[in-house]
Design a protein around this motif. Structure first.
Motif, PDB file in Angstrom:
ATOM      1  N   VAL A 224       0.847  -1.194   0.000  1.00 37.11           N
ATOM      2  CA  VAL A 224       0.000   0.000   0.000  1.00 37.11           C
ATOM      3  C   VAL A 224       0.883   1.245   0.000  1.00 37.11           C
ATOM      4  CG1 VAL A 224      -1.789   1.263   1.261  1.00 37.11           C
ATOM      5  CG2 VAL A 224      -1.837  -1.241   1.195  1.00 37.11           C
ATOM      6  N   LEU A 225       1.947   1.216   0.802  1.00 36.53           N
ATOM      7  CA  LEU A 225       2.894   2.337   0.843  1.00 36.53           C
ATOM      8  C   LEU A 225       3.443   2.623  -0.553  1.00 36.53           C
ATOM      9  CD1 LEU A 225       5.807   2.708   3.396  1.00 36.53           C
ATOM     10  CD2 LEU A 225       6.267   2.799   0.964  1.00 36.53           C
ATOM     11  N   ARG A 226       3.895   1.585  -1.243  1.00 35.43           N
ATOM     12  CA  ARG A 226       4.494   1.783  -2.563  1.00 35.43           C
ATOM     13  C   ARG A 226       3.459   2.317  -3.556  1.00 35.43           C
ATOM     14  NH1 ARG A 226       7.304  -3.297  -1.235  1.00 35.43           N
ATOM     15  NH2 ARG A 226       9.532  -2.849  -1.007  1.00 35.43           N
ATOM     16  N   GLU A 227       2.254   1.770  -3.515  1.00 37.65           N
ATOM     17  CA  GLU A 227       1.214   2.250  -4.429  1.00 37.65           C
ATOM     18  C   GLU A 227       0.876   3.706  -4.148  1.00 37.65           C
ATOM     19  OE1 GLU A 227      -3.449   1.394  -5.648  1.00 37.65           O
ATOM     20  OE2 GLU A 227      -2.396  -0.040  -4.367  1.00 37.65           O
ATOM     21  N   ALA A 228       0.790   4.060  -2.862  1.00 39.33           N
ATOM     22  CA  ALA A 228       0.467   5.442  -2.510  1.00 39.33           C
ATOM     23  C   ALA A 228       1.559   6.400  -2.972  1.00 39.33           C
ATOM     24  CB  ALA A 228       0.246   5.562  -1.005  1.00 39.33           C
ATOM     25  N   LEU A 229       2.827   6.041  -2.755  1.00 38.92           N
ATOM     26  CA  LEU A 229       3.918   6.912  -3.194  1.00 38.92           C
ATOM     27  C   LEU A 229       3.905   7.085  -4.712  1.00 38.92           C
ATOM     28  CD1 LEU A 229       6.899   5.765  -0.939  1.00 38.92           C
ATOM     29  CD2 LEU A 229       5.462   7.800  -0.676  1.00 38.92           C
ATOM     30  N   LYS A 230       3.595   6.021  -5.412  1.00 40.77           N
ATOM     31  CA  LYS A 230       3.516   6.114  -6.870  1.00 40.77           C
ATOM     32  C   LYS A 230       2.420   7.091  -7.287  1.00 40.77           C
ATOM     33  CE  LYS A 230       2.917   3.247 -11.014  1.00 40.77           C
ATOM     34  NZ  LYS A 230       2.691   1.861 -11.510  1.00 40.77           N
ATOM     35  N   GLU A 231       1.273   7.025  -6.619  1.00 45.20           N
ATOM     36  CA  GLU A 231       0.176   7.932  -6.952  1.00 45.20           C
ATOM     37  C   GLU A 231       0.512   9.366  -6.560  1.00 45.20           C
ATOM     38  OE1 GLU A 231      -2.696   7.339  -8.495  1.00 45.20           O
ATOM     39  OE2 GLU A 231      -2.256   5.211  -8.798  1.00 45.20           O
ATOM     40  N   LEU A 232       1.196   9.534  -5.446  1.00 41.86           N
ATOM     41  CA  LEU A 232       1.534  10.876  -4.970  1.00 41.86           C
ATOM     42  C   LEU A 232       2.545  11.578  -5.865  1.00 41.86           C
ATOM     43  CD1 LEU A 232       1.770   9.963  -1.205  1.00 41.86           C
ATOM     44  CD2 LEU A 232       0.320  11.798  -2.090  1.00 41.86           C
ATOM     45  N   THR A 233       3.419  10.806  -6.477  1.00 39.34           N
ATOM     46  CA  THR A 233       4.522  11.402  -7.233  1.00 39.34           C
ATOM     47  C   THR A 233       4.400  11.250  -8.742  1.00 39.34           C
ATOM     48  OG1 THR A 233       5.843   9.354  -7.121  1.00 39.34           O
ATOM     49  CG2 THR A 233       6.095  10.929  -5.311  1.00 39.34           C
ATOM     50  N   GLY A 234       3.421  10.478  -9.212  1.00 40.25           N
ATOM     51  CA  GLY A 234       3.424  10.078 -10.617  1.00 40.25           C
ATOM     52  C   GLY A 234       2.629  10.937 -11.563  1.00 40.25           C
ATOM     53  N   GLY A 235       1.942  11.956 -11.065  1.00 37.90           N
ATOM     54  CA  GLY A 235       1.142  12.794 -11.945  1.00 37.90           C
ATOM     55  C   GLY A 235       1.951  13.902 -12.586  1.00 37.90           C
ATOM     56  N   PRO A 236       1.259  14.844 -13.233  1.00 33.41           N
ATOM     57  CA  PRO A 236       1.969  15.963 -13.872  1.00 33.41           C
ATOM     58  C   PRO A 236       2.722  16.821 -12.870  1.00 33.41           C
ATOM     59  CG  PRO A 236      -0.417  16.300 -13.905  1.00 33.41           C
ATOM     60  CD  PRO A 236      -0.190  14.893 -13.478  1.00 33.41           C
ATOM     61  N   GLU A 237       2.274  16.826 -11.618  1.00 39.01           N
ATOM     62  CA  GLU A 237       3.004  17.491 -10.545  1.00 39.01           C
ATOM     63  C   GLU A 237       2.769  16.719  -9.262  1.00 39.01           C
ATOM     64  OE1 GLU A 237      -0.245  20.883  -9.245  1.00 39.01           O
ATOM     65  OE2 GLU A 237       1.364  21.415 -10.619  1.00 39.01           O
ATOM     66  N   PRO A 238       3.754  16.713  -8.355  1.00 36.95           N
ATOM     67  CA  PRO A 238       3.597  15.932  -7.124  1.00 36.95           C
ATOM     68  C   PRO A 238       2.457  16.482  -6.271  1.00 36.95           C
ATOM     69  CG  PRO A 238       5.537  17.340  -6.993  1.00 36.95           C
ATOM     70  CD  PRO A 238       5.036  17.428  -8.404  1.00 36.95           C
ATOM     71  N   LEU A 239       1.789  15.581  -5.551  1.00 38.32           N
ATOM     72  CA  LEU A 239       0.678  15.981  -4.693  1.00 38.32           C
ATOM     73  C   LEU A 239       1.148  16.429  -3.314  1.00 38.32           C
ATOM     74  CD1 LEU A 239      -1.930  13.212  -5.575  1.00 38.32           C
ATOM     75  CD2 LEU A 239      -1.644  15.486  -6.573  1.00 38.32           C
ATOM     76  N   CYS A 240       2.423  16.216  -3.007  1.00 34.52           N
ATOM     77  CA  CYS A 240       2.971  16.632  -1.719  1.00 34.52           C
ATOM     78  C   CYS A 240       4.486  16.736  -1.857  1.00 34.52           C
ATOM     79  CB  CYS A 240       2.598  15.614  -0.627  1.00 34.52           C
ATOM     80  SG  CYS A 240       3.108  16.089   1.039  1.00 34.52           S
ATOM     81  N   ASP A 241       5.078  17.648  -1.078  1.00 32.86           N
ATOM     82  CA  ASP A 241       6.532  17.781  -1.111  1.00 32.86           C
ATOM     83  C   ASP A 241       7.152  17.633   0.277  1.00 32.86           C
ATOM     84  OD1 ASP A 241       5.772  20.129   0.095  1.00 32.86           O
ATOM     85  OD2 ASP A 241       6.609  21.458  -1.426  1.00 32.86           O
ATOM     86  N   HIS A 242       6.376  17.105   1.217  1.00 38.86           N
ATOM     87  CA  HIS A 242       6.868  16.951   2.593  1.00 38.86           C
ATOM     88  C   HIS A 242       6.605  15.512   3.023  1.00 38.86           C
ATOM     89  CE1 HIS A 242       7.341  18.802   6.850  1.00 38.86           C
ATOM     90  NE2 HIS A 242       7.432  17.492   6.933  1.00 38.86           N
ATOM     91  N   TYR A 243       7.692  14.745   3.209  1.00 39.77           N
ATOM     92  CA  TYR A 243       7.584  13.337   3.582  1.00 39.77           C
ATOM     93  C   TYR A 243       8.357  13.092   4.872  1.00 39.77           C
ATOM     94  CZ  TYR A 243       5.829  12.552  -1.149  1.00 39.77           C
ATOM     95  OH  TYR A 243       5.079  12.593  -2.302  1.00 39.77           O
ATOM     96  N   ASP A 244       7.669  12.486   5.831  1.00 35.49           N
ATOM     97  CA  ASP A 244       8.287  12.071   7.088  1.00 35.49           C
ATOM     98  C   ASP A 244       8.334  10.553   7.155  1.00 35.49           C
ATOM     99  OD1 ASP A 244       8.540  14.636   7.979  1.00 35.49           O
ATOM    100  OD2 ASP A 244       6.990  14.510   9.519  1.00 35.49           O
ATOM    101  N   VAL A 245       9.271  10.041   7.941  1.00 34.25           N
ATOM    102  CA  VAL A 245       9.264   8.623   8.322  1.00 34.25           C
ATOM    103  C   VAL A 245       8.886   8.562   9.795  1.00 34.25           C
ATOM    104  CG1 VAL A 245      10.663   6.557   8.646  1.00 34.25           C
ATOM    105  CG2 VAL A 245      10.934   7.941   6.585  1.00 34.25           C
ATOM    106  N   GLU A 246       7.851   7.786  10.096  1.00 34.10           N
ATOM    107  CA  GLU A 246       7.354   7.749  11.465  1.00 34.10           C
ATOM    108  C   GLU A 246       7.218   6.308  11.958  1.00 34.10           C
ATOM    109  OE1 GLU A 246       3.643   9.576  13.997  1.00 34.10           O
ATOM    110  OE2 GLU A 246       3.253   8.175  12.374  1.00 34.10           O
ATOM    111  N   THR A 247       8.187   5.884  12.733  1.00 36.23           N
ATOM    112  CA  THR A 247       8.062   4.620  13.465  1.00 36.23           C
ATOM    113  C   THR A 247       8.426   4.913  14.913  1.00 36.23           C
ATOM    114  OG1 THR A 247       8.619   3.265  11.542  1.00 36.23           O
ATOM    115  CG2 THR A 247       8.850   2.240  13.687  1.00 36.23           C
ATOM    116  N   TYR A 248       7.488   4.662  15.810  1.00 33.49           N
ATOM    117  CA  TYR A 248       7.711   4.974  17.228  1.00 33.49           C
ATOM    118  C   TYR A 248       7.606   3.731  18.102  1.00 33.49           C
ATOM    119  CZ  TYR A 248       2.629   4.857  16.926  1.00 33.49           C
ATOM    120  OH  TYR A 248       1.334   4.468  16.658  1.00 33.49           O
ATOM    121  N   THR A 249       7.497   2.567  17.478  1.00 34.49           N
ATOM    122  CA  THR A 249       7.232   1.339  18.244  1.00 34.49           C
ATOM    123  C   THR A 249       8.484   0.504  18.489  1.00 34.49           C
ATOM    124  OG1 THR A 249       6.655   0.267  16.147  1.00 34.49           O
ATOM    125  CG2 THR A 249       4.843   1.131  17.479  1.00 34.49           C
ATOM    126  N   TRP A 250       9.663   1.059  18.256  1.00 31.97           N
ATOM    127  CA  TRP A 250      10.881   0.272  18.433  1.00 31.97           C
ATOM    128  C   TRP A 250      10.930  -0.370  19.828  1.00 31.97           C
ATOM    129  CZ3 TRP A 250      14.113  -0.534  14.363  1.00 31.97           C
ATOM    130  CH2 TRP A 250      14.024   0.353  13.281  1.00 31.97           C
TER     131      TRP A 250
END
Length: 239
Positions: free
Chosen positions: A176-202
């Protein structure tokens, strides 16, 4: 910056919805004043969350699309999107159609299993691990899902390291992550330019997977960031 999606789903009534709408207007006006006084543009992103009044894309549209979308928008957490069993392409199409911007993306993955019993070692008391199945079944924590015998398959709001590859029947929602990133970045212009990595369960991972030293934790975080960079780079995204 990201924030809570208005509140938990219960209690919620028309008076609370009206109050939330007024507060959104006040927030947008305050952000406009900040920009006028300082020249800085501050945008606030509401993050759909399992169990909250805004959990799904449809609920985000219902509650937020009439706000000042120049300053207010969505924080799209990809683990939360997966736990709602939403299809990224359809979700993003709906947001675009209503003009609700994605201010921020949290690149994250949740746990998934066709055999719920395999998830028992992930039940722990520190965080809520909301659990959903594709048929609309829902529980507010893993313990509740087990007690009620919620039918599988399950997706669990348990952020796992992005590079994790658990043994079957466990899996993660990285597809799902990969599909979402493809949709977010694959159009004529990106849908977002701010990406965080969030894992807090270590610190609450099962003992066999939990980092035991600061160096192991640092290495795990580095591996996770490298995973995220690789996904974005392969889609043509550069810093």
């Amino acid at each position: 910056m990201s924030t809570l999606p208005l509140g938990w789903r219960q209690p919620w009534n028309a008076a609370m919805a009206d109050q939330a709408a007024r507060r959104l207007d006040q927030l947008a006006a305050g952000l406009a004043a900040v920009q006028s006084a300082t020249g800085r543009v501050v945008r606030v992103a509401f993050e759909p969350e399992p169990g909250c009044i805004v959990e799904t894309t449809g609920q985000a549209i219902d509650h937020l699309a009439r706000a000042d979308t120049g300053r207010l928008g969505i924080c799209l957490d990809l683990a939360h999107l997966a736990c709602a069993w939403e299809q990224p392409a359809a979700a993003l199409k709906a947001l675009r159609a209503r003009g609700l911007p994605i201010v921020k993306v949290q690149v994250s993955a949740a746990l998934e299993s066709t055999d719920p019993e395999a998830l028992r070692e992930y039940a722990e008391p520190r965080f809520l691990h909301q659990t959903r199945n594709p048929h609309g079944g829902a529980a507010d924590d893993l313990d509740e899902a087990f007690a009620r015998g919620l039918p599988g398959p399950w997706r669990v709001h348990y952020h796992v390291p992005l590079h994790a590859d658990p043994a079957p029947p466990l899996a993660t929602t990285t597809p799902v992550l990969r599909e979402a990133l493809k949709e977010l970045t694959g159009g004529p212009e990106p849908l977002c330019d701010h990406y965080d990595v969030e894992t807090y369960t270590w610190g609450v991972l099962p003992p066999a997977l939990r980092p035991e030293t600061p160096r192991q934790l640092a290495d795990g975080i580095a591996d996770e960031l490298d995973f995220a960079r690789t996904q974005l780079r392969d889609l043509g995204v550069t810093a």
